[in-house]
Design an enzyme around this catalytic site. Structure first.
Site, PDB file in Angstrom:
ATOM      1  CG  ASP A  71      -2.092   1.013   0.906  1.00  0.00           C
ATOM      2  OD1 ASP A  71      -2.887   0.752  -0.016  1.00  0.00           O
ATOM      3  OD2 ASP A  71      -2.157   2.065   1.572  1.00  0.00           O
ATOM      4  N   GLY A 168       1.801   6.719 -12.101  1.00  0.00           N
ATOM      5  CA  GLY A 168       1.278   7.560 -11.023  1.00  0.00           C
ATOM      6  C   GLY A 168       1.902   8.950 -11.000  1.00  0.00           C
TER       7      GLY A 168
HETATM    8  P1  ITT Z   1      -3.448  -2.122  -5.453  1.00  0.00           P
HETATM    9  O1  ITT Z   1      -4.299  -1.594  -4.330  1.00  0.00           O
HETATM   10  O2  ITT Z   1      -4.139  -3.158  -6.285  1.00  0.00           O
HETATM   11  O3  ITT Z   1      -2.090  -2.556  -4.984  1.00  0.00           O
HETATM   12  P2  ITT Z   1      -3.375   0.673  -6.293  1.00  0.00           P
HETATM   13  O4  ITT Z   1      -2.688   1.414  -7.404  1.00  0.00           O
HETATM   14  O5  ITT Z   1      -4.837   0.978  -6.074  1.00  0.00           O
HETATM   15  O6  ITT Z   1      -3.146  -0.908  -6.498  1.00  0.00           O
HETATM   16  P3  ITT Z   1      -2.696   1.873  -3.716  1.00  0.00           P
HETATM   17  O7  ITT Z   1      -4.067   1.857  -3.177  1.00  0.00           O
HETATM   18  O8  ITT Z   1      -1.564   1.479  -2.814  1.00  0.00           O
HETATM   19  O9  ITT Z   1      -2.550   0.900  -4.981  1.00  0.00           O
HETATM   20  O10 ITT Z   1      -2.412   3.324  -4.317  1.00  0.00           O
HETATM   21  C1  ITT Z   1      -1.137   3.679  -4.687  1.00  0.00           C
HETATM   22  C2  ITT Z   1      -1.169   4.961  -5.503  1.00  0.00           C
HETATM   23  O11 ITT Z   1      -0.101   5.823  -5.057  1.00  0.00           O
HETATM   24  C3  ITT Z   1      -0.886   4.665  -6.967  1.00  0.00           C
HETATM   25  O12 ITT Z   1      -2.060   4.415  -7.698  1.00  0.00           O
HETATM   26  C4  ITT Z   1      -0.148   5.929  -7.409  1.00  0.00           C
HETATM   27  O13 ITT Z   1      -1.090   6.946  -7.677  1.00  0.00           O
HETATM   28  C5  ITT Z   1       0.624   6.310  -6.149  1.00  0.00           C
HETATM   29  N1  ITT Z   1       1.958   5.659  -6.148  1.00  0.00           N
HETATM   30  C6  ITT Z   1       2.378   4.652  -5.342  1.00  0.00           C
HETATM   31  N2  ITT Z   1       3.625   4.275  -5.653  1.00  0.00           N
HETATM   32  C7  ITT Z   1       4.008   5.057  -6.682  1.00  0.00           C
HETATM   33  C8  ITT Z   1       5.180   5.142  -7.459  1.00  0.00           C
HETATM   34  O14 ITT Z   1       6.191   4.310  -7.294  1.00  0.00           O
HETATM   35  N3  ITT Z   1       5.228   6.074  -8.411  1.00  0.00           N
HETATM   36  C9  ITT Z   1       4.198   6.911  -8.630  1.00  0.00           C
HETATM   37  N4  ITT Z   1       3.041   6.879  -7.969  1.00  0.00           N
HETATM   38  C10 ITT Z   1       2.937   5.958  -6.993  1.00  0.00           C
END
Ligand code: ITT
Length: 213
Positions: A71, A168
């Site tokens: 997360d 992201g």
């Molecule tokens: P899962 O829950 O299925 O793992 P998700 O993308 O919904 O996928 P999160 O709820 O953890 O995951 O949200 C993480 C968000 O934070 C992601 O969608 C990006 O917008 C941002 N993020 C996280 N890590 C990042 C990275 O390495 N580079 C850029 N943005 C990132």
């Protein structure tokens, strides 16, 4: 080599987790390869730790195998730490934080999330635009044992997107000590200094201590 199921549905995260853990000798498989695909897990927690545990535990129950979840999100100082745990769906609600009546909407696009963030931070100087990416990786074993590790990477935000790499918020984030964004830097470099890399390194250390102890 032990097979470990990755709970995430985010393909970019899976690629990064595989690239980083490959160096550790871990074999990570996506959840659909473990027979778990179309399940939506509500991320009802208010911390990265809570949401990471919820995702890992739910997928471990369905797969019956050791599972890790990531997360993660971006914490921006000049807007009080937002979007934080709401990073994936930042553009899906109007304010800086979701309202009390928030039901947990679906994720919004990277483009919309970045546009919203750029609009909110445009009045701040470069020095004020400090931020960090946070990742909490949780590993849950079928017997219930749980190991969690938190990784962070500090940096500054640009007022425009730069670079096509990553995903992201990468095109607006410059890690401390560099002059290019995560969208511009090579993937290998991101995967050696990122929040995800730092969390996975710590997880590996914790696993080694358990094996020894
Ligand atoms: P899962 O829950 O299925 O793992 P998700 O993308 O919904 O996928 P999160 O709820 O953890 O995951 O949200 C993480 C968000 O934070 C992601 O969608 C990006 O917008 C941002 N993020 C996280 N890590 C990042 C990275 O390495 N580079 C850029 N943005 C990132």
């Amino acid at each position: 080599m032990k097979t470990i199921v990755a709970a995430t549905k985010n393909k970019h995260k899976i690629m990064e987790i595989e690239a980083i853990t490959g160096r550790f000798g871990m074999n990570i498989i996506p959840r659909d390869e473990a027979g778990v695909s179309d399940v939506e897990i509500p991320e009802t927690g208010t911390s990265f730790e809570e949401n990471s545990y919820i995702k890992a535990y739910e997928i471990m129950k369905l797969s019956g195998q050791i599972t890790i979840a990531d997360d993660s999100g971006l914490v921006v100082d000049c807007i009080g730490g937002a979007p934080g745990v709401y990073s994936a769906r930042f553009a899906a609600f109007p304010g800086i934080w979701p309202g009390d009546d928030d039901k947990g909407t679906a994720d919004s696009s990277d483009r919309d999330n970045n546009s919203k963030l750029l609009e909110l931070i445009k009045g701040f100087s470069f020095e004020e635009r400090t931020a960090r990416f946070v990742s909490v990786i949780t590993m849950v074993f079928p017997d219930g044992r749980t190991i969690a590790a938190r990784g962070e990477v500090e940096g500054h935000l640009l007022l425009e997107e730069r670079g096509e790499g990553g995903f992201g918020y990468d095109p607006i984030f410059i890690p401390l000590g560099y002059d290019r964004t995560f969208g511009e830097l090579p993937a290998e470099l991101k995967n050696s200094i990122s929040h995800r890399a730092n969390a996975l390194k710590m997880l590996k250390e914790k696993l080694e201590n358990i094996a020894i102890g």
